[in-house]
Scaffold this motif. Structure first.
Motif, PDB file in Angstrom:
ATOM      1  N   UNK A  52      -1.968   1.288  -7.526  1.00 33.29           N
ATOM      2  CA  UNK A  52      -0.784   2.885  -8.020  1.00 33.29           C
ATOM      3  C   UNK A  52      -0.657   4.417  -8.069  1.00 33.29           C
ATOM      4  N   UNK A  53       0.021   4.422  -7.993  1.00 28.09           N
ATOM      5  CA  UNK A  53       0.545   6.067  -8.058  1.00 28.09           C
ATOM      6  C   UNK A  53      -0.151   6.805  -8.856  1.00 28.09           C
ATOM      7  N   UNK A  67       0.562  -1.274   0.267  1.00 25.86           N
ATOM      8  CA  UNK A  67      -0.326   0.009   0.207  1.00 25.86           C
ATOM      9  C   UNK A  67       1.149   1.146   0.124  1.00 25.86           C
ATOM     10  N   UNK A  68       1.857   1.226  -0.598  1.00 28.73           N
ATOM     11  CA  UNK A  68       3.128   2.568  -0.269  1.00 28.73           C
ATOM     12  C   UNK A  68       3.166   2.888   1.338  1.00 28.73           C
ATOM     13  N   UNK A 106       7.323  -1.760 -13.380  1.00 25.14           N
ATOM     14  CA  UNK A 106       6.397  -0.732 -13.324  1.00 25.14           C
ATOM     15  C   UNK A 106       7.181   0.762 -13.927  1.00 25.14           C
ATOM     16  N   UNK A 107       7.949   0.907 -12.323  1.00 18.70           N
ATOM     17  CA  UNK A 107       8.089   2.599 -12.794  1.00 18.70           C
ATOM     18  C   UNK A 107       8.451   2.815 -14.070  1.00 18.70           C
ATOM     19  N   UNK A 148       3.039   1.787 -13.339  1.00 22.28           N
ATOM     20  CA  UNK A 148       2.805   1.705 -11.424  1.00 22.28           C
ATOM     21  C   UNK A 148       1.778   2.732 -11.483  1.00 22.28           C
ATOM     22  N   UNK A 149       1.510   3.554 -12.282  1.00 21.11           N
ATOM     23  CA  UNK A 149       0.303   4.855 -12.316  1.00 21.11           C
ATOM     24  C   UNK A 149      -1.321   3.900 -12.424  1.00 21.11           C
ATOM     25  N   UNK A 150      -1.439   2.476 -13.283  1.00 20.40           N
ATOM     26  CA  UNK A 150      -2.217   1.538 -13.619  1.00 20.40           C
ATOM     27  C   UNK A 150      -2.197   0.727 -12.953  1.00 20.40           C
ATOM     28  N   UNK A 151      -3.892   0.440 -12.028  1.00 19.35           N
ATOM     29  CA  UNK A 151      -4.872  -0.571 -11.287  1.00 19.35           C
ATOM     30  C   UNK A 151      -3.890  -1.949 -11.373  1.00 19.35           C
ATOM     31  N   UNK A 152      -3.876  -2.141 -13.515  1.00 17.05           N
ATOM     32  CA  UNK A 152      -4.028  -3.581 -13.643  1.00 17.05           C
ATOM     33  C   UNK A 152      -3.033  -3.789 -13.788  1.00 17.05           C
TER      34      UNK A 152
END
Length: 506
Positions: free
Chosen positions: A472-473, A95-96, A457-458, A463-467
């Motif tokens: 996601x950030x 969850x970051x 992802x980065x 990393x911005x995509x919930x898939x």
């Protein structure tokens, strides 16, 4: 010379600098390394071997590879039927909530997970300083028993380890101080990570051909830098920068694709049949490019908290039964179904998972790393090497670079080399975004658990995509460095130019 001596040298390098707080204020080298030391091949071999040892010590000081490279994607979930007080960090990182895993009083840190180590870079700078000393000392001496090619090879190994270390730091903290001068005595601030990686690309490209494709001693295979190791590192660094330096991405992708072709055309490495995956992950196989070795026979095993396998195995693959009735974590079934669509054959699904693959429970197991050496009810992790780079990954990076350059036919050929080994139907679809996603999926499947997924992802923006990322950030979080790890304020001691990662200063 034994390793304890070199640890003393490394300690001296850092204690002279107030525990590496002044790591850029360096005393003359002849007072640190000793002019009497660099006298024989044995001296050099021991020193270079210890550079690898220093790197190994850092990555096993905490759950470094799984914590930084896998868990923050959130696609691994803590099993509800495990000890939540001891393994809650799995979900916190997913969850970051990175700062919440840091307190030393948390039970996992008391048990040796040592997540505060992820805020410290001094051990990595010991590796870099040792590499700088090695390059310098070998450049100014004539050592009996070493030919000029021997000297170049040892220097190239040191450069390789320096570049690898900078890559590991950049992926964790972003911008970092960069230096290669063993005499550096200026307090340096953090340098743009793209520039750091560009410098490393230039440094390593200049010496990669001084490394051998293979070593006469099979014990060195994949655990000492070779030309294949250097090519893989260069490919990855180019792909990393391509993801962040958009203005120059074509040049980075072109370099990565050219390097990949060089590696494939060398014929030195090959893909093992998937049924031999235990041989591959045991280590030193023809597919290996760079690994951190383990050997229970010689007492060289990593800390219990450092391997990914610790999280995803249960009895009978983890013993004793008491305490290992379930796996601590599992890959989310919805994620696995994206990677492994119903009706598509894939040997990785057959060999690396069991009937509980989609269970979303502690019955799940990931069987990729299962070279068990436990005797009786001994509570240990599998005796697998930690894979940093391997041939299958390099082939997929070549495919990725080619696809980004619009060379769809060549990209499909490379992609299908890995798919064929896995018993997957060759990709025959369209190019463009569909092909790029197919390559990403193949990387996610093939390299799962090897500490690369979150970094992929980065660098690809996913990393911005919930898939692809469970939490996601946002673009704002990403741009402010929400993907990094915090830095301890102690890195500022005696160096006012060092600034902390502002995202985590709250």
């Amino acid at each position: 010379m034994n390793r304890q001596f070199f640890c003393f040298v490394a300690l001296l390098l850092c204690t002279t600098l107030s525990g590496c707080k002044k790591f850029l204020n360096i005393k003359p080298l002849d007072r640190l390394a000793g002019n009497a030391f660099w006298q024989s091949r044995g001296d050099v071999e021991s020193y270079v071997s210890n550079i690898y040892g220093q790197f190994r010590d850092k990555i096993q000081s905490t759950s470094f590879i799984p914590g930084a490279g896998e868990l923050r994607s959130g696609m691994l979930k803590m099993s509800e039927n495990t000890n939540t007080s001891a393994r809650r960090y799995i979900d916190l990182l997913g969850q970051n909530l990175v700062k919440e895993v840091m307190p030393e009083g948390e039970v996992w840190n008391q048990w040796g997970f040592n997540f505060p180590s992820m805020t410290q870079w001094k051990e990595f700078y010991r590796v870099i300083q040792s590499a700088n000393v090695c390059v310098f000392e070998l450049g100014k001496r004539t050592i009996p028993g070493l030919s000029s090619s021997d000297v170049k090879r040892y220097q190239a190994e040191a450069v390789f380890m320096r570049c690898l270390t900078y890559l590991f730091m950049v992926r964790v903290w972003g911008d970092v101080p960069y230096y290669t001068d063993a005499y550096e005595n200026q307090a340096l601030g953090r340098e743009d990570m793209k520039k750091v990686i560009s410098n490393c690309i230039a440094d390593l490209a200049a010496v990669k051909d001084d490394l051998p494709w293979t070593y006469g001693d099979p014990a060195f295979r994949a655990v000492r830098a070779s030309r294949g190791s250097a090519i893989a590192l260069l490919m990855y660094m180019n792909l990393w920068n391509a993801g962040f330096d958009k203005a120059n991405k074509e040049a980075y992708y072109t370099h990565a694709a050219t390097l990949g072709k060089e590696l494939v055309e060398s014929g030195v490495h090959h893909l093992l049949p998937l049924k031999d995956f235990n041989i591959l992950f045991k280590g030193r196989s023809p597919e290996g490019l760079l690994e951190v070795a383990q050997s229970s026979n010689y007492g060289e095993t990593l800390s219990a908290v450092s391997p990914f396998s610790d999280l995803v195995l249960r009895y009978p693959n983890k013993r004793p039964l008491a305490g290992h009735e379930v796996s601590y974590g599992y890959f989310r079934a919805e994620f696995l179904r994206v990677l492994y669509p119903d009706g598509q054959s894939d040997l990785r699904k057959d060999y690396w998972f069991d009937q509980y693959m989609y269970s979303n429970s502690g019955m799940f197991q990931f069987l990729k790393f299962t070279n068990i050496y436990a005797i009786g009810e001994q509570d240990v992790n599998p005796d697998d090497n930690v894979i940093i780079f391997r041939y299958a990954g390099a082939i997929l990076w070549m495919a990725e670079a080619l696809a980004e350059l619009g060379k769809d036919g060549e990209a499909k050929t490379a992609l299908n080399m890995v798919r064929e080994r896995a018993g997957v139907q060759p990709y025959s679809g369209v190019g463009g975004p569909a092909l790029k996603e197919a390559i990403f999926i193949e990387e996610a499947k093939e390299l799962m658990g090897e500490g690369l997924y979150y970094y992929d992802l980065l660098r690809t923006g996913r990393v911005l995509d919930s898939k692809w990322c469970n939490k996601p950030l946002t673009p704002d979080q990403f741009n402010r460095g929400g993907w990094t790890w915090p830095l301890s304020p102690s890195v500022q001691n005696n160096n006012a130019k060092i600034k902390l990662n502002e995202y985590w200063i709250q």
